[in-house]
Design a protein around this motif. Structure first.
Motif, PDB file in Angstrom:
ATOM      1  N   ALA A  79      -0.060   2.002   8.035  1.00 45.68           N
ATOM      2  CA  ALA A  79      -0.217   1.137   6.863  1.00 45.68           C
ATOM      3  C   ALA A  79       0.847   1.576   5.865  1.00 45.68           C
ATOM      4  CB  ALA A  79      -1.608   1.283   6.274  1.00 45.68           C
ATOM      5  N   LEU A  80       1.845   0.728   5.657  1.00 42.16           N
ATOM      6  CA  LEU A  80       2.939   1.048   4.748  1.00 42.16           C
ATOM      7  C   LEU A  80       2.553   0.650   3.335  1.00 42.16           C
ATOM      8  CD1 LEU A  80       5.850  -0.312   6.963  1.00 42.16           C
ATOM      9  CD2 LEU A  80       4.997   2.031   6.807  1.00 42.16           C
TER      10      LEU A  80
ATOM     11  N   SER B 164      -4.590  -3.899   0.702  1.00 42.61           N
ATOM     12  CA  SER B 164      -3.459  -4.614   1.310  1.00 42.61           C
ATOM     13  C   SER B 164      -2.385  -3.568   1.567  1.00 42.61           C
ATOM     14  CB  SER B 164      -2.940  -5.726   0.386  1.00 42.61           C
ATOM     15  OG  SER B 164      -2.467  -5.174  -0.816  1.00 42.61           O
ATOM     16  N   TRP B 165      -1.396  -3.909   2.354  1.00 42.43           N
ATOM     17  CA  TRP B 165      -0.286  -3.007   2.625  1.00 42.43           C
ATOM     18  C   TRP B 165       0.936  -3.831   2.933  1.00 42.43           C
ATOM     19  CZ3 TRP B 165      -4.758  -3.323   5.423  1.00 42.43           C
ATOM     20  CH2 TRP B 165      -4.673  -3.884   6.681  1.00 42.43           C
ATOM     21  N   GLU B 166       2.066  -3.182   2.889  1.00 45.76           N
ATOM     22  CA  GLU B 166       3.341  -3.862   3.114  1.00 45.76           C
ATOM     23  C   GLU B 166       3.346  -4.511   4.497  1.00 45.76           C
ATOM     24  OE1 GLU B 166       7.752  -2.226   3.666  1.00 45.76           O
ATOM     25  OE2 GLU B 166       6.857  -1.703   1.721  1.00 45.76           O
ATOM     26  N   GLY B 167       3.727  -5.772   4.532  1.00 46.73           N
ATOM     27  CA  GLY B 167       3.736  -6.515   5.782  1.00 46.73           C
ATOM     28  C   GLY B 167       2.407  -7.214   6.044  1.00 46.73           C
ATOM     29  N   HIS B 168       1.405  -6.937   5.212  1.00 41.49           N
ATOM     30  CA  HIS B 168       0.087  -7.579   5.338  1.00 41.49           C
ATOM     31  C   HIS B 168      -0.481  -7.740   3.932  1.00 41.49           C
ATOM     32  CE1 HIS B 168      -4.128  -8.220   6.409  1.00 41.49           C
ATOM     33  NE2 HIS B 168      -3.665  -8.599   7.584  1.00 41.49           N
ATOM     34  N   GLU B 169       0.070  -8.695   3.217  1.00 45.66           N
ATOM     35  CA  GLU B 169      -0.309  -8.870   1.823  1.00 45.66           C
ATOM     36  C   GLU B 169      -1.688  -9.505   1.663  1.00 45.66           C
ATOM     37  OE1 GLU B 169       2.846  -8.948   2.839  1.00 45.66           O
ATOM     38  OE2 GLU B 169       3.331  -7.220   1.590  1.00 45.66           O
ATOM     39  N   GLU B 170      -2.212 -10.097   2.734  1.00 40.97           N
ATOM     40  CA  GLU B 170      -3.562 -10.650   2.674  1.00 40.97           C
ATOM     41  C   GLU B 170      -4.556  -9.502   2.508  1.00 40.97           C
ATOM     42  OE1 GLU B 170      -6.594 -12.841   5.732  1.00 40.97           O
ATOM     43  OE2 GLU B 170      -4.470 -13.321   5.866  1.00 40.97           O
ATOM     44  N   VAL B 171      -5.470  -9.647   1.564  1.00 41.10           N
ATOM     45  CA  VAL B 171      -6.428  -8.585   1.261  1.00 41.10           C
ATOM     46  C   VAL B 171      -7.422  -8.426   2.413  1.00 41.10           C
ATOM     47  CG1 VAL B 171      -8.285  -7.900  -0.306  1.00 41.10           C
ATOM     48  CG2 VAL B 171      -6.192  -8.903  -1.215  1.00 41.10           C
ATOM     49  N   VAL B 172      -7.671  -7.161   2.775  1.00 37.03           N
ATOM     50  CA  VAL B 172      -8.635  -6.830   3.827  1.00 37.03           C
ATOM     51  C   VAL B 172      -9.835  -6.171   3.158  1.00 37.03           C
ATOM     52  CG1 VAL B 172      -9.033  -5.387   5.855  1.00 37.03           C
ATOM     53  CG2 VAL B 172      -6.850  -6.548   5.563  1.00 37.03           C
ATOM     54  N   HIS B 173     -11.019  -6.681   3.448  1.00 39.16           N
ATOM     55  CA  HIS B 173     -12.257  -6.127   2.901  1.00 39.16           C
ATOM     56  C   HIS B 173     -12.755  -5.033   3.828  1.00 39.16           C
ATOM     57  CE1 HIS B 173     -12.822  -9.410  -0.084  1.00 39.16           C
ATOM     58  NE2 HIS B 173     -12.016 -10.029   0.765  1.00 39.16           N
ATOM     59  N   VAL B 174     -12.838  -3.800   3.313  1.00 39.00           N
ATOM     60  CA  VAL B 174     -13.283  -2.658   4.111  1.00 39.00           C
ATOM     61  C   VAL B 174     -14.673  -2.262   3.598  1.00 39.00           C
ATOM     62  CG1 VAL B 174     -12.749  -0.317   4.869  1.00 39.00           C
ATOM     63  CG2 VAL B 174     -10.884  -1.936   4.395  1.00 39.00           C
ATOM     64  N   PRO B 175     -15.697  -2.335   4.437  1.00 39.62           N
ATOM     65  CA  PRO B 175     -17.055  -1.997   3.992  1.00 39.62           C
ATOM     66  C   PRO B 175     -17.196  -0.537   3.575  1.00 39.62           C
ATOM     67  CG  PRO B 175     -17.087  -3.049   6.162  1.00 39.62           C
ATOM     68  CD  PRO B 175     -15.662  -2.773   5.818  1.00 39.62           C
ATOM     69  N   VAL B 176     -17.956  -0.300   2.513  1.00 40.70           N
ATOM     70  CA  VAL B 176     -18.270   1.044   2.043  1.00 40.70           C
ATOM     71  C   VAL B 176     -19.693   1.372   2.503  1.00 40.70           C
ATOM     72  CG1 VAL B 176     -18.590   2.528   0.035  1.00 40.70           C
ATOM     73  CG2 VAL B 176     -16.757   0.823   0.040  1.00 40.70           C
TER      74      VAL B 176
END
Length: 140
Positions: free
Chosen positions: A80-81, A124-136
């Motif tokens: 993840a950049l 989000s990360w470089e090359g994947h600007e779409e937000v990813v929801h990570v469960p807590v």
């Protein structure tokens, strides 16, 4: 009926039978062509699925370590950049160590939550600007 017309009627019957057989063969060849087209499409879909599955991916996950302490891990096969929290989530997290410019596969970073306990954090990360929801994971 004269005997001279019997061969003519036999020829008409044979021609009619040949016409029926030709029509049946045409229908069967059309079914075969349709099945071949479906098979080719299925093979193309499977190839695309395997091509996508073989591509390296980032797979972020959050695990609970203890009372209010969590770990963000990249369980994928790609780095993840420049990973970043969504702007609304930045104030919720206090990193124990800087996330840095790259979160390599298998790497993790420990953090605590400031006050509220969200059900997910957005990255989000470089090359994947779409937000990813990570469960807590819930406390307890």
């Amino acid at each position: 009926m004269e005997w001279g017309t019997v061969p003519a009627w036999a020829a008409v019957g044979a021609s009619a039978l040949a016409l029926v057989i030709s029509c049946l063969a045409l229908l069967q060849s059309k079914r075969s062509a349709d099945a071949s087209t479906r098979s080719a499409q299925t093979a193309a879909d499977a190839l695309e699925f395997h091509r996508r599955a073989a591509q390296p991916r980032v797979a972020l996950a959050i695990s609970r370590l203890g009372s209010g302490t969590y770990r963000l891990t990249n369980g994928g096969t790609a780095p993840a950049l420049a990973p970043a929290l969504a702007a609304d989530d930045v104030a919720l997290v206090r990193w124990r160590e800087p996330v840095g410019d790259v979160l390599h596969p298998g790497d993790s970073r420990v953090f605590t939550l400031n006050g509220s306990r969200p059900s997910r954090l957005r990255f989000s990360w470089e090359g994947h600007e779409e937000v990813v929801h990570v469960p807590v994971p819930p406390p307890g």
